[in-house]
Scaffold this motif. Structure first.
Motif, mmCIF file in Angstrom:
data_model
loop_
_atom_site.group_PDB
_atom_site.id
_atom_site.type_symbol
_atom_site.label_atom_id
_atom_site.label_comp_id
_atom_site.label_asym_id
_atom_site.label_seq_id
_atom_site.Cartn_x
_atom_site.Cartn_y
_atom_site.Cartn_z
ATOM 1 N N GLN A 45 0.818 -1.215 0.000
ATOM 2 C CA GLN A 45 0.000 0.000 0.000
ATOM 3 C C GLN A 45 0.854 1.268 0.000
ATOM 4 O O GLN A 45 0.425 2.314 -0.472
ATOM 5 C CB GLN A 45 -0.919 0.027 1.234
ATOM 6 C CG GLN A 45 -2.109 -0.915 1.162
ATOM 7 C CD GLN A 45 -3.133 -0.553 2.212
ATOM 8 O OE1 GLN A 45 -3.840 0.447 2.093
ATOM 9 N NE2 GLN A 45 -3.197 -1.359 3.261
ATOM 10 N N ARG A 48 1.486 2.832 -3.366
ATOM 11 C CA ARG A 48 0.301 3.476 -3.940
ATOM 12 C C ARG A 48 -0.004 4.789 -3.205
ATOM 13 O O ARG A 48 -0.347 5.793 -3.839
ATOM 14 C CB ARG A 48 -0.898 2.527 -3.838
ATOM 15 C CG ARG A 48 -2.134 3.103 -4.554
ATOM 16 C CD ARG A 48 -3.341 2.235 -4.341
ATOM 17 N NE ARG A 48 -4.477 2.759 -5.107
ATOM 18 C CZ ARG A 48 -5.732 2.670 -4.698
ATOM 19 N NH1 ARG A 48 -6.026 2.089 -3.553
ATOM 20 N NH2 ARG A 48 -6.699 3.162 -5.448
ATOM 21 N N MET A 61 -9.840 9.740 -11.596
ATOM 22 C CA MET A 61 -10.307 8.462 -11.063
ATOM 23 C C MET A 61 -11.796 8.282 -11.310
ATOM 24 O O MET A 61 -12.566 9.254 -11.377
ATOM 25 C CB MET A 61 -10.052 8.386 -9.552
ATOM 26 C CG MET A 61 -8.629 8.151 -9.166
ATOM 27 S SD MET A 61 -8.527 7.918 -7.375
ATOM 28 C CE MET A 61 -6.771 7.750 -7.170
ATOM 29 N N ARG A 62 -12.182 7.026 -11.416
ATOM 30 C CA ARG A 62 -13.605 6.718 -11.475
ATOM 31 C C ARG A 62 -14.207 6.845 -10.079
ATOM 32 O O ARG A 62 -13.490 6.725 -9.078
ATOM 33 C CB ARG A 62 -13.809 5.310 -12.040
ATOM 34 C CG ARG A 62 -13.538 5.217 -13.540
ATOM 35 C CD ARG A 62 -13.565 3.791 -14.018
ATOM 36 N NE ARG A 62 -12.401 3.045 -13.559
ATOM 37 C CZ ARG A 62 -12.156 1.775 -13.898
ATOM 38 N NH1 ARG A 62 -12.988 1.134 -14.701
ATOM 39 N NH2 ARG A 62 -11.086 1.166 -13.445
ATOM 40 N N ASP A 63 -15.511 7.085 -10.021
ATOM 41 C CA ASP A 63 -16.185 7.355 -8.746
ATOM 42 C C ASP A 63 -15.925 6.265 -7.724
ATOM 43 O O ASP A 63 -15.648 6.545 -6.549
ATOM 44 C CB ASP A 63 -17.685 7.530 -8.954
ATOM 45 C CG ASP A 63 -18.031 8.874 -9.577
ATOM 46 O OD1 ASP A 63 -17.116 9.717 -9.676
ATOM 47 O OD2 ASP A 63 -19.197 9.083 -9.954
ATOM 48 N N PHE A 64 -16.024 5.007 -8.134
ATOM 49 C CA PHE A 64 -15.891 3.931 -7.149
ATOM 50 C C PHE A 64 -14.484 3.892 -6.553
ATOM 51 O O PHE A 64 -14.294 3.505 -5.399
ATOM 52 C CB PHE A 64 -16.277 2.578 -7.774
ATOM 53 C CG PHE A 64 -15.231 1.949 -8.638
ATOM 54 C CD1 PHE A 64 -14.273 1.107 -8.097
ATOM 55 C CD2 PHE A 64 -15.198 2.211 -10.002
ATOM 56 C CE1 PHE A 64 -13.307 0.515 -8.898
ATOM 57 C CE2 PHE A 64 -14.240 1.628 -10.808
ATOM 58 C CZ PHE A 64 -13.279 0.777 -10.253
ATOM 59 N N GLU A 65 -13.467 4.312 -7.359
ATOM 60 C CA GLU A 65 -12.092 4.334 -6.844
ATOM 61 C C GLU A 65 -11.926 5.409 -5.774
ATOM 62 O O GLU A 65 -11.284 5.184 -4.737
ATOM 63 C CB GLU A 65 -11.121 4.588 -7.996
ATOM 64 C CG GLU A 65 -11.034 3.465 -8.999
ATOM 65 C CD GLU A 65 -10.070 3.788 -10.124
ATOM 66 O OE1 GLU A 65 -9.102 3.030 -10.302
ATOM 67 O OE2 GLU A 65 -10.281 4.812 -10.825
ATOM 68 N N VAL A 66 -12.522 6.585 -6.024
ATOM 69 C CA VAL A 66 -12.446 7.661 -5.029
ATOM 70 C C VAL A 66 -13.199 7.268 -3.768
ATOM 71 O O VAL A 66 -12.729 7.499 -2.645
ATOM 72 C CB VAL A 66 -13.022 8.973 -5.616
ATOM 73 C CG1 VAL A 66 -13.003 10.072 -4.557
ATOM 74 C CG2 VAL A 66 -12.221 9.406 -6.830
ATOM 75 N N GLU A 68 -13.690 4.314 -2.573
ATOM 76 C CA GLU A 68 -12.893 3.342 -1.824
ATOM 77 C C GLU A 68 -11.852 4.028 -0.938
ATOM 78 O O GLU A 68 -11.569 3.583 0.173
ATOM 79 C CB GLU A 68 -12.190 2.384 -2.805
ATOM 80 C CG GLU A 68 -13.092 1.323 -3.401
ATOM 81 C CD GLU A 68 -12.325 0.411 -4.352
ATOM 82 O OE1 GLU A 68 -11.128 0.697 -4.597
ATOM 83 O OE2 GLU A 68 -12.917 -0.573 -4.836
ATOM 84 N N LEU A 69 -11.301 5.128 -1.447
ATOM 85 C CA LEU A 69 -10.259 5.826 -0.688
ATOM 86 C C LEU A 69 -10.813 6.504 0.570
ATOM 87 O O LEU A 69 -10.056 6.832 1.484
ATOM 88 C CB LEU A 69 -9.569 6.865 -1.569
ATOM 89 C CG LEU A 69 -8.720 6.304 -2.707
ATOM 90 C CD1 LEU A 69 -8.144 7.439 -3.540
ATOM 91 C CD2 LEU A 69 -7.595 5.430 -2.152
ATOM 92 N N HIS A 72 -9.783 4.461 3.420
ATOM 93 C CA HIS A 72 -8.366 4.100 3.452
ATOM 94 C C HIS A 72 -7.765 4.371 4.837
ATOM 95 O O HIS A 72 -8.152 5.317 5.523
ATOM 96 C CB HIS A 72 -7.608 4.904 2.388
ATOM 97 C CG HIS A 72 -6.261 4.343 2.074
ATOM 98 N ND1 HIS A 72 -5.163 4.604 2.867
ATOM 99 C CD2 HIS A 72 -5.817 3.542 1.066
ATOM 100 C CE1 HIS A 72 -4.101 3.982 2.351
ATOM 101 N NE2 HIS A 72 -4.484 3.333 1.258
ATOM 102 N N ALA A 81 -9.709 12.456 -1.008
ATOM 103 C CA ALA A 81 -10.862 11.854 -1.671
ATOM 104 C C ALA A 81 -12.142 12.605 -1.300
ATOM 105 O O ALA A 81 -13.009 12.842 -2.152
ATOM 106 C CB ALA A 81 -10.978 10.382 -1.276
#
Length: 395
Positions: A45, A48, A61-66, A68-69, A72, A81
């Protein structure tokens, strides 16, 4: 052997510490230490996190990626995010709302509440999902929702916030109390007083939240009317609210039946230099039998600040009282020695608060001490009292 001046987490997962080496001696040296953990350094991690924090790219970024953050472990990523979604304005509201309804991550839901608070500054419709969190099972969510709605002065939240003053969680009650104060509705005064009474002074944080909430409402007349509340903890909340507002009517509590309220009123008047209430604090020396040091020091100081022959006589009479604490009698004699030209630094708080006028006639002090010097100079008196009396005569 380290004089650490700062510590922070790097994007690489390490801890960085700055070392001043020899402090004031100034040897022209300084050190930076990097502290790592072998197993943590191999965590995938980290790479990244470092890339996202350095390079950014949240907009691509796509919505689902943001989304997810928002859950984090690294708070810095979560915040970025949150800002990325909040920057979408109206389009970000349903995203945050879905997180509040479906996510199992407390982190994600908290950032959704805060993000909706950002959007709500220009689009009040964003507060509707936040309002629903006031009844959430998670006390942390309830507390932060109350905070966000209070900061926004969202008047629609008044009734559910009032209900939270009886919440099982103390932090929730505290956030609701401050939020109600920010709404500025006088109808919240009685519920806040009830909360303070129920707390009974057991939790100082709740006492602060209740009194601060009362002060934010800013209704001085309503507070004055509540000064005779039957519960001393509620009266203490009113007193502290008056102190926040620098309201000279705080002097009402100098006659309270509860000794700790009398002391707190004296602190408010003297420590904030509420000149309008100072004569009432000074007059307490004529009637009080209290031996409370913090109280009497402030009463003596109030007499010094007010001045006049009658106040000098009262201080001299106290200095001659054989039942009074020796230290306080010595303080009274010291105040008389400073009477004609008080120091610019307050004798209690040591803050710069010069007395006006800067000089006073010596006659009012001389007349006050002539009747008592004989009794304070006898051999049976404590040495510190006699020494202070001699210094006063010399002055």
């Amino acid at each position: 052997n380290m004089l650490a001046t700062d510590v922070d987490f790097g994007y690489d997962g390490s801890v960085y510490v700055s070392d001043w080496v020899n402090s004031w001696e100034g040897v022209g040296k300084g050190r930076l230490y990097r502290v790592t953990h072998e197993s943590a350094a191999r965590n995938r991690q980290i790479e990244r996190v470092q890339r996202l924090l350095v390079e950014g790219g949240f907009d691509q970024m796509r919505d689902f990626e943001v989304i997810e953050l928002l859950a984090h472990p690294d708070q810095r990523l979560r915040l970025r995010a949150q800002f990325a979604v909040a920057d979408k304005g109206r389009r970000g509201i349903p995203t945050f709302a879905r997180i509040l309804e479906a996510s199992r991550s407390r982190f994600a839901r908290l950032h959704a509440v805060w993000g909706l608070g950002q959007i709500g500054r220009t689009l009040p419709e964003a507060f509707s999902p936040v309002l629903r969190q006031l009844s959430d099972d998670d006390a942390v969510l309830r507390a932060q929702a109350a905070k966000v709605l209070g900061d926004a002065r969202y008047a629609v939240a008044a009734r559910p916030l009032t209900a939270l003053l009886k919440d099982e969680d103390a932090h929730v009650r505290a956030m609701a109390a401050i939020a109600l104060g920010k709404l500025g509705k006088p109808t919240a005064i009685d519920p806040l007083l009830t909360m303070l009474a129920d707390n009974a002074g057991s939790d100082p944080w709740l006492r602060h939240a209740g009194s601060y909430g009362l002060s934010l409402i800013g209704d001085g007349d309503a507070l004055a009317a509540a000064a005779d509340h039957e519960h001393p903890s509620a009266r203490m909340g009113v007193l502290l609210a008056m102190r926040h507002l620098r309201d000279p009517r705080v002097a009402t509590f100098l006659n309270d039946a509860e000794p700790r309220l009398v002391v707190e009123a004296a602190r408010a008047i003297n420590d904030l230099t509420l000149d309008e209430a100072m004569p009432k604090l000074a007059a307490l020396l004529d009637t009080t039998q209290s031996k409370d040091g913090p109280l009497i020091r402030r009463v003596i100081n109030a007499n010094l600040r007010v001045g006049g022959a009658d106040r000098a006589a009262a201080v001299a009479a106290f200095a001659a009282r054989k039942d009074a604490d020796t230290t306080l009698r010595t303080e009274a004699l010291g105040a008389l020695a400073a009477w004609t030209k008080p120091d610019e630094l307050d004798r209690v708080t040591n803050l710069w608060r010069p007395v006006d006028p800067a000089e006073r006639p010596a006659d009012e002090v001389v007349a006050a001490i002539e009747a008592h010097l004989g009794s304070v100079l006898v051999a049976s008196e404590p040495e510190s009292v006699r020494t202070a009396a001699v210094a006063l005569i010399g002055q």
